[in-house]
Scaffold this active site. Sequence first.
Site, short mmCIF file in Angstrom:
data_model
loop_
_atom_site.label_atom_id
_atom_site.label_comp_id
_atom_site.label_asym_id
_atom_site.label_seq_id
_atom_site.Cartn_x
_atom_site.Cartn_y
_atom_site.Cartn_z
N ARG A 1 37.85 -30.91 1.80
CA ARG A 1 39.30 -30.90 1.99
C ARG A 1 39.70 -29.90 3.08
O ARG A 1 38.92 -29.05 3.48
CB ARG A 1 40.00 -30.54 0.67
CG ARG A 1 39.92 -31.63 -0.38
CD ARG A 1 40.47 -31.15 -1.72
NE ARG A 1 39.60 -30.16 -2.36
CZ ARG A 1 39.85 -29.56 -3.52
NH1 ARG A 1 40.96 -29.84 -4.17
NH2 ARG A 1 38.99 -28.69 -4.03
N LYS B 1 40.11 -23.62 -1.10
CA LYS B 1 39.34 -22.92 -2.13
C LYS B 1 39.32 -21.42 -1.88
O LYS B 1 39.64 -20.93 -0.80
CB LYS B 1 37.90 -23.46 -2.17
CG LYS B 1 37.82 -24.91 -2.64
CD LYS B 1 38.46 -25.13 -4.01
CE LYS B 1 37.71 -24.45 -5.13
NZ LYS B 1 38.35 -24.69 -6.46
N TYR C 1 43.91 -21.97 -3.59
CA TYR C 1 43.46 -21.94 -4.98
C TYR C 1 42.51 -20.76 -5.12
O TYR C 1 41.56 -20.62 -4.35
CB TYR C 1 42.73 -23.24 -5.35
CG TYR C 1 43.63 -24.44 -5.49
CD1 TYR C 1 44.62 -24.49 -6.48
CD2 TYR C 1 43.49 -25.54 -4.65
CE1 TYR C 1 45.45 -25.59 -6.61
CE2 TYR C 1 44.32 -26.64 -4.78
CZ TYR C 1 45.29 -26.66 -5.76
OH TYR C 1 46.11 -27.76 -5.89
N HIS D 1 41.71 -19.09 -8.71
CA HIS D 1 41.00 -19.15 -10.00
C HIS D 1 40.21 -17.87 -10.24
O HIS D 1 39.00 -17.89 -10.51
CB HIS D 1 40.07 -20.37 -10.04
CG HIS D 1 40.79 -21.69 -9.93
ND1 HIS D 1 41.62 -22.16 -10.93
CD2 HIS D 1 40.81 -22.61 -8.95
CE1 HIS D 1 42.11 -23.33 -10.56
NE2 HIS D 1 41.65 -23.62 -9.37
N GLU E 1 47.47 -22.28 -8.08
CA GLU E 1 47.41 -22.71 -9.48
C GLU E 1 48.28 -21.88 -10.42
O GLU E 1 48.48 -22.26 -11.58
CB GLU E 1 45.96 -22.71 -10.00
CG GLU E 1 45.35 -21.36 -10.27
CD GLU E 1 44.74 -20.70 -9.05
OE1 GLU E 1 44.12 -19.63 -9.21
OE2 GLU E 1 44.88 -21.24 -7.92
N ASP F 1 36.63 -24.53 -13.42
CA ASP F 1 37.10 -23.54 -12.44
C ASP F 1 37.95 -22.46 -13.09
O ASP F 1 38.40 -21.53 -12.42
CB ASP F 1 37.84 -24.20 -11.27
CG ASP F 1 38.97 -25.11 -11.69
OD1 ASP F 1 39.34 -25.07 -12.88
OD2 ASP F 1 39.49 -25.85 -10.84
#
Length: 383
Positions: free
Chosen positions: A29, A87, A106, A108, A130, A282
Site C-alpha cells: 500500500r 504502517k 497506523y 499499533h 487507529e 496487530d
Amino acid sequence: MADPGLTAPFTSPMASIGVPREIKRDEQRVALTPDGARELVSHGMEVRVEQGAGLGAGITDADYAEAGARIVSCEEAWAAHLVVKVKEPQPEEFGFLRRDLVLFTYLHLAAYTEVGQALLEAGTTALAYETVQLDDGSLPLLAPMSEIAGRLAAQVGAHLLEKPHGGRGILMGGCTGVRPARVVVLGAGTVGWNAARVAAAMDAEVFLLDRSPQKLRSLEADRRGRLVSLVSSKGLIERLIPGADLVIGAVLTPGGRAPTLVEEALVQQMRPGSVIVDVAIDQGGCIATSRETTHTNPTVQIHGVQHYAVGNMPGAVPFTSTEALVSVTLPYILVMAGRGLTEAVTDRPELLSGLNTVDGAVCHPGVAKALGVAPRHPMACLR
C-alpha cells in the site's frame, strides 16, 4: 536531516508532506494517491513522494508527477514537515524520526512497543490512524481497513479449509445433504460484522459473538443466512470453539492490547485441520497461540490448527486498500498541513485521540498503559 528553518508543527502550517515507500515486509500500500497529491498541491503544499512508493498499488512515479508531486529520495521524503505512511516505522526508519516531525500512520503501539520507544526517544509527534475516535465511539480512519480485513478473513478462512491448503477439506457452504462449515466470529465491530456477513453469504453456519447486546441488536436487521448473534461469555466461547471449523478473531481495544479470548487449551481441543484467522494480531492478537505471520508465509500450524495472523491483511489488496485509506485520511492531512496541529484539533477534535506521542510523552491512555508509562493530556502536550 530536517529542512532548514522548519517551524513548530503545533501552531504553524506544515507546508511539505512526505510519502515514503513502505518497507514493511509484503506491504504494497501507499499513503497517498495521485488525486490526493493533486488536492494538496492545489492548496499550495509541497508533496514529496519517494521514488517507487506507489508501484505496489499500481501507481507510477509519472502518475504522481503529473499530479504535481515531486519524486524524491527516501531521505527527502522523510525530511518533510508532515510524513504520512501506512504502517508503523520499521527499525531501519528509526533514524529518520526527529523532534520537529509530525508522523501520521497506523502505529499499533500496544503490539509494537519498540516503535513506541523509538518515537519517545526521538520526541516525534505521532498520530495513529487507529486511535482517531469520534464522539460516537467510531474509528473513522480504521473503519475502511477493518471492513477490508473482515471480508478477507472469510475468504482466507474458506481457502485454508481446503485440503490442498492444509485444511480439513471442508466447503464453507457445504452442499445438499452435507452440513456447511461452522464459523465462530469473536467481535461484532467492523471487522467481525464484515467477516460474518461474507461467511454467511457463502452459506456457512456463522456464530457472531459480542459482549454488547446493543451492538448485536443494531445489526439484527441486516442479518442474513445462517447467522446467529450471541452475547459473548467465557462459557459460550468454551462451548463453541472446539466444534468450530473456522475461528475469526476480531476484537479491538482502541490503542490498547487485544484481550485474549481463546486460551491455548481451547485451541488444543479443536479438530486437526481447523483454521484460526486472528485479525486482532496487530493489537497483540486475541487467540493465545497466535503469532504474527506475513503474506509470504501466512500460516503456522499449532496443535494441528492452521493459524493465519498476518499483521497487514489489507496489504493483500493494495489498490483497493490505498484508495479506501486515502478517502478518509486526506481531509485530516489537509487540515493538519494547512493550519498546524493546534488549529487542526480545534477543527477536528477527534485528532486529539489520535495523538499517541508528543515530545517524549505519551498522550493516549490505552497506549500509555501498554507501554507502561503515565499518560499526559493531549492538549497539555501541544502547549
